[in-house]
Write a protein that holds these residues in place. Structure first.
Motif, short mmCIF file in Angstrom:
data_model
loop_
_atom_site.label_atom_id
_atom_site.label_comp_id
_atom_site.label_asym_id
_atom_site.label_seq_id
_atom_site.Cartn_x
_atom_site.Cartn_y
_atom_site.Cartn_z
N GLU A 369 -67.50 28.03 30.97
CA GLU A 369 -66.07 28.29 31.14
C GLU A 369 -65.90 29.33 32.23
O GLU A 369 -66.34 30.48 32.08
CB GLU A 369 -65.44 28.78 29.83
CG GLU A 369 -63.93 28.94 29.92
CD GLU A 369 -63.31 29.31 28.59
OE1 GLU A 369 -62.08 29.55 28.55
OE2 GLU A 369 -64.04 29.36 27.59
N VAL A 371 -63.34 31.00 35.52
CA VAL A 371 -62.01 31.16 36.09
C VAL A 371 -62.06 32.28 37.12
O VAL A 371 -62.87 33.21 37.01
CB VAL A 371 -60.96 31.47 35.01
CG1 VAL A 371 -61.23 32.82 34.35
CG2 VAL A 371 -59.54 31.42 35.56
N PRO A 382 -57.49 27.69 38.11
CA PRO A 382 -57.21 27.47 36.70
C PRO A 382 -58.46 27.73 35.86
O PRO A 382 -59.57 27.83 36.38
CB PRO A 382 -56.82 25.99 36.65
CG PRO A 382 -57.60 25.39 37.78
CD PRO A 382 -57.61 26.42 38.86
N ASN A 383 -58.29 27.83 34.56
CA ASN A 383 -59.43 27.83 33.65
C ASN A 383 -60.13 26.48 33.76
O ASN A 383 -59.50 25.43 33.67
CB ASN A 383 -58.97 28.05 32.21
CG ASN A 383 -58.87 29.52 31.87
OD1 ASN A 383 -59.77 30.30 32.15
ND2 ASN A 383 -57.75 29.90 31.25
N ASN A 385 -63.29 24.38 32.05
CA ASN A 385 -64.21 24.35 30.91
C ASN A 385 -65.09 23.11 31.03
O ASN A 385 -64.62 21.98 30.87
CB ASN A 385 -63.42 24.33 29.60
CG ASN A 385 -64.30 24.59 28.39
OD1 ASN A 385 -65.36 24.00 28.25
ND2 ASN A 385 -63.86 25.48 27.51
N ASN A 417 -62.58 20.17 31.67
CA ASN A 417 -61.16 20.29 31.33
C ASN A 417 -60.53 21.36 32.21
O ASN A 417 -61.00 22.51 32.23
CB ASN A 417 -60.98 20.65 29.85
CG ASN A 417 -61.39 19.53 28.93
OD1 ASN A 417 -61.21 18.36 29.25
ND2 ASN A 417 -61.97 19.86 27.79
N VAL A 418 -59.48 21.01 32.93
CA VAL A 418 -58.82 21.92 33.85
C VAL A 418 -57.40 22.19 33.34
O VAL A 418 -56.62 21.26 33.11
CB VAL A 418 -58.75 21.33 35.27
CG1 VAL A 418 -58.03 22.29 36.22
CG2 VAL A 418 -60.16 21.02 35.77
N ASP A 419 -57.05 23.47 33.17
CA ASP A 419 -55.72 23.84 32.70
C ASP A 419 -54.68 23.65 33.80
O ASP A 419 -55.00 23.67 35.00
CB ASP A 419 -55.70 25.31 32.25
CG ASP A 419 -56.44 25.53 30.95
OD1 ASP A 419 -56.91 24.54 30.35
OD2 ASP A 419 -56.58 26.70 30.54
N ASP A 420 -53.41 23.52 33.40
CA ASP A 420 -52.31 23.56 34.36
C ASP A 420 -52.26 24.96 34.98
O ASP A 420 -52.59 25.96 34.33
CB ASP A 420 -50.97 23.28 33.66
CG ASP A 420 -50.92 21.89 33.04
OD1 ASP A 420 -51.74 21.04 33.42
OD2 ASP A 420 -50.06 21.68 32.16
N PHE A 421 -51.82 25.04 36.25
CA PHE A 421 -51.72 26.36 36.87
C PHE A 421 -50.79 26.31 38.07
O PHE A 421 -50.37 25.23 38.51
CB PHE A 421 -53.11 26.85 37.32
CG PHE A 421 -53.67 26.13 38.54
CD1 PHE A 421 -53.74 26.76 39.77
CD2 PHE A 421 -54.13 24.82 38.45
CE1 PHE A 421 -54.26 26.11 40.88
CE2 PHE A 421 -54.66 24.17 39.55
CZ PHE A 421 -54.72 24.81 40.77
N GLY A 441 -53.08 20.04 35.39
CA GLY A 441 -54.51 19.93 35.13
C GLY A 441 -54.87 18.57 34.56
O GLY A 441 -54.16 17.59 34.73
N LYS A 443 -58.45 16.12 32.82
CA LYS A 443 -59.87 15.99 32.51
C LYS A 443 -60.58 15.26 33.65
O LYS A 443 -60.09 14.25 34.15
CB LYS A 443 -60.06 15.22 31.20
CG LYS A 443 -59.53 15.96 29.98
CD LYS A 443 -59.81 15.18 28.71
CE LYS A 443 -59.30 15.93 27.47
NZ LYS A 443 -59.58 15.18 26.21
#
Length: 703
Positions: A369, A371, A382-383, A385, A417-421, A441, A443
């Protein structure tokens, strides 16, 4: 015969370059051992090139400079020269990014490569460094150019307690440069328990060039507190089973209080001036790097089969200097947490007098993980993971004690997995800002089957031939691609992985009782590489294009008499790329990855057994691969690099069996020069001088 501990999926022959301050001679080279946590092997069974930096060599280099990036540039032929700063940008291995490990625990952050992965441990805690050159998939993501594995010290005695105490001082011929370092190693064995405790602290002074001028404060190693602690506990359950647990913690923070006086590229260096000036709110450096490992070994799980299990966790944070390139400015960091497990089984198929065969199989599991944020909490990437599950199978056959055939397969199954940012608003070269945009974000899924195969034929002691093919699979610099997104969804971005094919041919041998050598040639290809290039507004972006890198390297080591050792190495590489998929490789990969040719040479004399004198020489050749643009300015990575030569001097005296005094002088002739990165980056702010003459004195007590 001693065995060599070798990564099961790695195909390599072991080279020890410049064993300073050691009685090693050519007849004993084959006794060197290597640990990569997978499988024990005889060195004569390894079919490609590997460099081992031994404990005494590390200690000898530490006498001159405790920075591990400096130690490696003087001991690994195909590794780029260091910057002299906290960043290891440009210090590639065979022109590609390297995966850094501590006892097999990944330290690199390939999802957002922050170039701080080499300076993550104090050299006093390292027993040896294994450098696997060329693409490797054995440890998963990030090993496009190879692997650098720091193997930490362990207990070597049956005593209840033994140890080494060191205290040292560093300084230059100018005020304010005095530094101090101290380290303590304790180890021992009590019944079935053994332990190792290592503690180290260093406080550096100001760093100055040959003209006694403060070096640039950007990424500076000056006025820095470095801490390192390691505790390793082992228990032998019985003759076949062992458990071991370890913790390694590292912290490096600078409180340098200099302002920045930006120079002019190629004319006047960027320097530090005006004590008490600083815009930073957080000390730059690596405030934390925690590594926890638990391992279990069973040499006889069932008939003919051994088991090794490694569980690990890493928590890493590094902080960069203040930057005003984005709205409201600030400091950025890279945060990474990794948790993983490796399950390794080794089954002997047959073992006769003239031949043997075995298979090695298991599964690696990794969660990463990562960032990049600003210290005020804003996200720059973004984060991300990542989960990687990779089963593997390898086979090895030895025939007639002369021919070794090895091959293996590994299936990479990666999900990110990529977060929204929201992208940061970044300043352009003309003073305007790019607007912040929201990015959805999602997958990302990647999978591939990668493999390796190698062959070694030991004809005679003076000539052993080897050849290998190996692959690496990595998701590199995904964070940088995402943070410069101009699309509102990651599905429209080019995030394909890098698959590297590495081909290697070489010869090694012992010509006489006092001379040994190695010569290696290699080619590595990738259909979609990743290189930093400069855009029209001078911002750095990632170029994805087909690549070919090729090169040669070799070394010679001589020990004509017991009191004299000398030798050297040479490395050269070239890299070409295609602007598209048409197969026309009409462009060159820039100098941020393709290092200038390098010569390393060393000489050690022991006029009497208790005294040694050593000299190291590093020569980096001129690099003139690109022409300046219409404005007569070079673009990033393409700057002309002049040659330079640096000499280091080392003196040591064993006062008695317990006490030892060592003196090291870096840049002995006080040469005024710039590291390669100062030239090839072609930026005013990065045009900096290297450190002038710097001395180190270390007093050691062993018990």
């Amino acid at each position: 015969m001693k065995k060599a501990l070798l990564s099961a999926a790695c195909l390599g022959t072991i080279t020890v370059f410049g064993q300073k301050n050691d009685s090693l001679n050519a007849q004993r080279v084959e006794e060197v051992v290597m640990t990569a946590s997978r499988k024990k092997e005889n060195i004569k069974e390894v079919p490609s090139s590997i460099t081992i930096v031994g404990e005494k060599q590390i200690q000898s280099q530490l006498t001159v400079n405790s920075d591990i990036t400096s130690i490696l540039q003087y001991t690994v032929p195909s590794l780029g020269t260091n910057s002299g700063q906290t960043s290891n940008t440009g210090q590639t291995l065979r022109g590609r990014q390297v995966l850094v490990l501590i006892d097999g625990i990944p330290q690199s952050t390939p999802l957002r490569n922050g170039a701080r992965d080499l300076r993550v441990i104090d050299p006093s805690a390292i027993e040896r460094v294994e450098v696997i050159k060329g693409a490797s998939s054995i440890y998963g993501n990030g090993a496009d150019g190879g692997i650098i594995n720091y193997i930490t010290k362990g207990n070597k005695t049956n005593k209840n307690i033994s140890g080494i105490s060191q205290i040292g001082f560093t300084g230059q011929r100018s005020g304010g440069t005095l530094g101090v370092r101290a380290s303590q190693l304790l180890s021992g064995k009590i019944n079935k328990f053994d332990y190792t405790l290592s503690l180290a602290y260093e406080r550096t002074g100001y760093m100055k060039d040959a003209n006694k001028v403060y070096l640039s404060p950007t990424y500076s190693t000056a006025k820095m507190d470095n801490y390192n602690g390691m505790l390793k506990l082992g228990y032998d359950i019985n003759e076949n089973q062992r458990v071991e647990a370890s913790y390694i913690g590292y912290s490096s923070r600078s409180d340098l209080n200099l302002g920045l006086n930006t120079g002019v590229y190629g004319v006047r260096p960027t320097i530090g001036e005006g004590q008490g000036k600083s815009l930073e709110t957080t000390p730059q450096g690596t405030p934390r790097n925690h590594n926890i490992r638990l391992s279990y070994d069973n040499k006889n799980l069932f008939t003919g089969t051994a088991l090794n299990v490694n569980l690990y966790y890493q928590d890493f944070k590094t902080v960069y200097g203040y930057s005003d390139t984005f709205f409201n400015g600030g400091q950025s960091n890279v945060l990474s947490k990794k948790a993983g497990a490796r399950f390794n089984l080794d089954t002997q198929l047959w073992n006769t007098q003239n031949s043997q065969a075995e298979i090695i199989y298991g599964t690696d599991i990794l969660n990463d993980e990562t960032v990049q944020k600003l210290e005020d909490g804003r996200f720059w990437t973004p984060n991300m993971n990542m989960t990687n599950i990779a089963p593997f199978l390898l086979a090895k056959i030895d025939l007639f004690k002369k021919l070794t055939i090895k091959g293996g397969l590994r299936y990479e199954n990666i999900k990110v997995n990529v977060d929204d940012f929201n992208t940061l608003s970044v300043i352009k070269n003309n003073g305007t800002f790019t607007p912040s945009i929201p990015v959805a974000g999602g997958k990302l899924n990647y999978n591939a089957l990668v493999g390796n195969i190698g062959l070694r034929y030991n004809i005679e002691p003076y000539i052993n031939l080897f050849g290998s093919f190996s692959q690496a699979y990595s998701i590199n610099e995904l964070g940088r691609i995402l943070r410069t997104s101009t699309s509102e969804t990651i599905k429209n971005l080019e995030t394909k992985p890098i698959i590297v094919n590495n081909y290697e041919l070489g010869a090694t041998g012992q010509v006489s009782s006092w001379m040994n050598y190695e010569l290696t040639s290699y080619v590595s290809t990738s259909k979609l590489g990743a290189t930093f290039v400069q855009s029209a507004d001078r911002a750095l972006t990632i170029k994805r294009a087909p690549e070919i890198i090729y090169g040669v390297e070799g070394f010679l080591h001589f020990t004509p008499v017991k009191w004299l050792q000398f030798g050297g190495s040479y490395s050269w590489m070239e890299g070409i790329t295609s602007p598209d998929d048409n197969g026309n490789y009409s462009a060159k990969i820039n100098n941020s990855r393709i290092s200038a040719p390098k010569v390393l040479a060393y000489l050690q004399v022991k006029p009497i057994p208790e005294v040694f004198v050593g000299v190291d020489m590093l020569h980096s050749f001129q690099q003139n691969r690109f022409e300046p643009g219409a404005n007569k300015q070079y673009t990033y990575g393409e700057g002309f690099v002049p040659d330079y030569t640096v000499f280091n001097l080392k003196l040591g005296s064993e006062i008695n069996k317990n006490w030892k005094l060592s003196i090291g002088i870096e840049n002995f002739f006080n040469k005024l020069y710039q590291p390669s990165i100062a030239w090839w980056s072609a930026r005013d702010s990065e045009f900096v001088n290297a450190t002038g003459t710097r001395g180190t004195l270390i007093l050691e007590y062993k018990f």
